[in-house]
Each structure stands twice: as structure tokens, then as C-alpha cells.
Scaffold this motif. Structure first.
Motif, short mmCIF file in Angstrom:
data_model
loop_
_atom_site.label_atom_id
_atom_site.label_comp_id
_atom_site.label_asym_id
_atom_site.label_seq_id
_atom_site.Cartn_x
_atom_site.Cartn_y
_atom_site.Cartn_z
N TYR A 229 52.20 38.25 -2.00
CA TYR A 229 52.64 37.18 -1.08
C TYR A 229 52.91 37.74 0.31
N ALA A 230 53.56 38.91 0.36
CA ALA A 230 53.84 39.53 1.66
C ALA A 230 52.55 39.86 2.39
N VAL A 231 51.52 40.27 1.65
CA VAL A 231 50.21 40.51 2.27
C VAL A 231 49.64 39.21 2.83
N VAL B 153 49.06 55.41 2.06
CA VAL B 153 50.52 55.37 2.15
C VAL B 153 50.90 54.65 3.44
N ALA B 154 51.56 53.53 3.29
CA ALA B 154 51.95 52.73 4.45
C ALA B 154 53.00 53.49 5.27
N PRO B 155 52.84 53.50 6.59
CA PRO B 155 53.85 54.16 7.42
C PRO B 155 55.16 53.40 7.38
N ARG B 156 56.26 54.11 7.55
CA ARG B 156 57.56 53.45 7.65
C ARG B 156 57.56 52.60 8.91
N SER B 157 58.46 51.63 8.97
CA SER B 157 58.47 50.69 10.08
C SER B 157 58.71 51.35 11.42
N ASP B 158 59.33 52.54 11.42
CA ASP B 158 59.61 53.24 12.68
C ASP B 158 58.52 54.26 13.01
N GLU B 159 57.43 54.24 12.21
CA GLU B 159 56.32 55.15 12.47
C GLU B 159 55.15 54.39 13.06
N ALA C 65 52.41 45.48 3.03
CA ALA C 65 51.67 44.27 3.37
C ALA C 65 50.91 44.42 4.68
N ARG C 66 51.55 44.97 5.70
CA ARG C 66 50.88 45.15 6.99
C ARG C 66 49.68 46.09 6.85
#
Length: 267
Positions: free
Chosen positions: A106-108, A254-260, A84-85
């Protein structure tokens, strides 16, 4: 444990209970999510099980009904947030967009709230609710009519007629499944037609789907995968799937992981 042994145990569980969840098998066998999905894929190719979103069911028991919004919202929530981010970052202030129903879409929508001067067309009451703010005069939210489906979409002839004359720059589209041969799919026939109307309204189609949607085939095709401009997914998507998507000329983000760091977004 050998792959063949795992697959035999998975098949045994499916035959006894009617279905299995990938997350449960990961915990049971102590292997990766992708390993379990490959095991299920092997069994599905042999027609021993039916691959569904988040797991597998016994062959011959597949049901066209789609799980409700609340159930689906509990599947891969971290991946959906990452996607979403990333998808929201593609939308510029002042844009005219459409957002479909579904938990990832919805998250978007949640991530779109800070963006100024948006015009948003949606067939999702939940998306309309999260974006509408009576105190803002820089944003217009247009909600289609239609019959409410189990996934909390407004679909059917009323929605389709309303969308016939709508023109937007970008569509954010959530889907039930993505398959190389079947394309974008849904188990709901009414939603399939309304999603096609949304696609026709947009110059750019951005599909948002986590890795678990790959290889899942719903009852009806919405559109061929090659019709998609951009697919935003998570880092757990199989390398083979990535190559297949790229071969079709679809932009893969490809969305980065939350810690990236956000700079790690791959295309």
C-alpha cells in the motif's frame, strides 16, 4: 548485560505474558533492534520461543491468524516509507503492474500516484482506492473480486479466476514473512493461493519487505525465495541475510534512510 542474561529475561517475559515485542525489548535493555532479534533467534533455535513478525511468542501458542491492516500499518512505518519510495522508482511511466495487498505494498501504491499512464491490477481495495482518480484519463485501475481477509486483501477462487488470464510486467508483492528455507510465506491459506496467481501473472517479481520480516515463517509458503527477481528492503537487514539472498541470485536493493541521498541505494 551479557547476551545470556538478556535471553533469560526475554524468555521469562514470554513465559509470563505470552509474547514480547522487539521495540519494547530495545527500550528495556538499551540495545539495538538487531541485538534483540539475535537474542530471539537464539531462543527460537532452541524451540523456547516462536519468532513472529515484530517479536516472539511462547512456544506452542503460535496462531495462524494474521493481524489486521491497521495493526500492521503501525509496525516500522519509517522503513516502509523508505522501501516504498525505492520500489516506486523501479516503475516506468506506461507500465502494466500488479500490486498485492499489505501495508508495505500500500505504501508503494501511494508513491506510484505521480507516475503517468499506469495500468494497475490489484487485489487490495485500499490500493485501488489510493490510486483511482476519476479526473485522470491516463491511468487504469483493475480491482479483483474475492473474499476480504483480515489483512484487507481480496482472495479466493473469484480473485484467482480473474487473475488467471492477466499478464503484467511487474508485481509489487508484500509478504508476511521471508525465510531462507520456507521462502515467502503468509498465515492466510486463501491469500497464499491468490498471491501465487499474482506471481504467475508477472514477468518480474519485486518483493517489498522490511528487515523484521526476515526469518518469520507463516503457515503456508507462497513461493521459494529464489523465484523473486528483486527484494527491496531497509538498511537494518542483517549482513548474513543479505549474503544468503545474494547467493540465491536475487537482486537486493537496500532503501536509503530518509536522511540519506537516493544515490545511496545499495544492490
Amino acid at each position: 548485560m551479557l547476551a545470556r542474561q538478556r535471553q533469560e529475561l526475554i524468555l521469562q517475559e514470554v513465559e509470563q505474558t505470552g509474547g514480547v515485542r522487539v521495540s519494547d525489548l530495545v527500550d528495556r535493555f538499551g540495545v539495538s533492534d538487531m541485538t534483540v532479534r539475535r537474542d530471539i533467534e537464539v531462543l527460537a533455535r532452541k524451540n523456547l520461543v516462536v519468532k513472529v513478525h515484530g517479536g516472539a511468542t511462547a512456544a506452542g501458542t503460535r496462531h495462524p491468524d494474521e493481524p489486521g491492516f491497521s495493526v500492521k500499518s503501525e509496525i516500522n512505518p519509517a522503513h516502509k516509507s523508505q522501501i516504498a519510495r525505492t520500489a516506486a522508482s523501479l516503475i516506468e511511466p506506461g507500465s502494466t503492474i500488479a500490486v498485492s495487498a499489505g501495508t508495505t505494498a500500500y505504501a508503494v501504491a501511494v508513491e506510484l500516484r505521480p507516475i503517468k499512464r499506469l495500468t494497475v491490477v490489484t487485489n487490495s481495495p485500499r490500493v485501488a482506492e489510493v490510486l483511482f482518480d476519476a479526473d485522470r484519463d491516463d491511468q487504469l485501475v483493475v480491482l479483483t473480486g474475492g473474499v476480504r481477509t483480515p489483512s484487507d486483501a481480496l482472495a479466493g477462487p473469484v480473485a484467482n479466476t480473474m487473475l488467471a488470464d492477466i499478464h503484467v510486467e511487474t508485481l509489487i508483492l508484500g509478504v508476511h514473512g521471508i525465510d531462507l528455507a520456507a521462502g515467502l510465506t503468509t498465515p492466510n491459506l486463501q491469500e497464499a493461493q491468490t498471491n501465487r496467481a499474482l506471481i504467475r501473472s508477472a514477468r518480474r517479481i519485486v518483493v517489498v519487505a522490511d528487515h523484521s520480516k526476515w526469518g518469520v515463517v507463516g503457515l503456508q509458503t507462497i513461493a521459494p525465495l529464489g523465484d523473486v527477481d528483486t527484494l527491496v528492503t531497509d538498511a537494518d537487514l542483517d549482513p548474513e541475510a543479505r549474503r544468503a539472498i545474494a547467493d540465491l541470485g536475487v537482486q537486493l536493493i537496500v532503501a536509503p534512510r530518509s536522511d540519506e541521498d537516493a544515490s545511496g541505494v545499495g544492490q
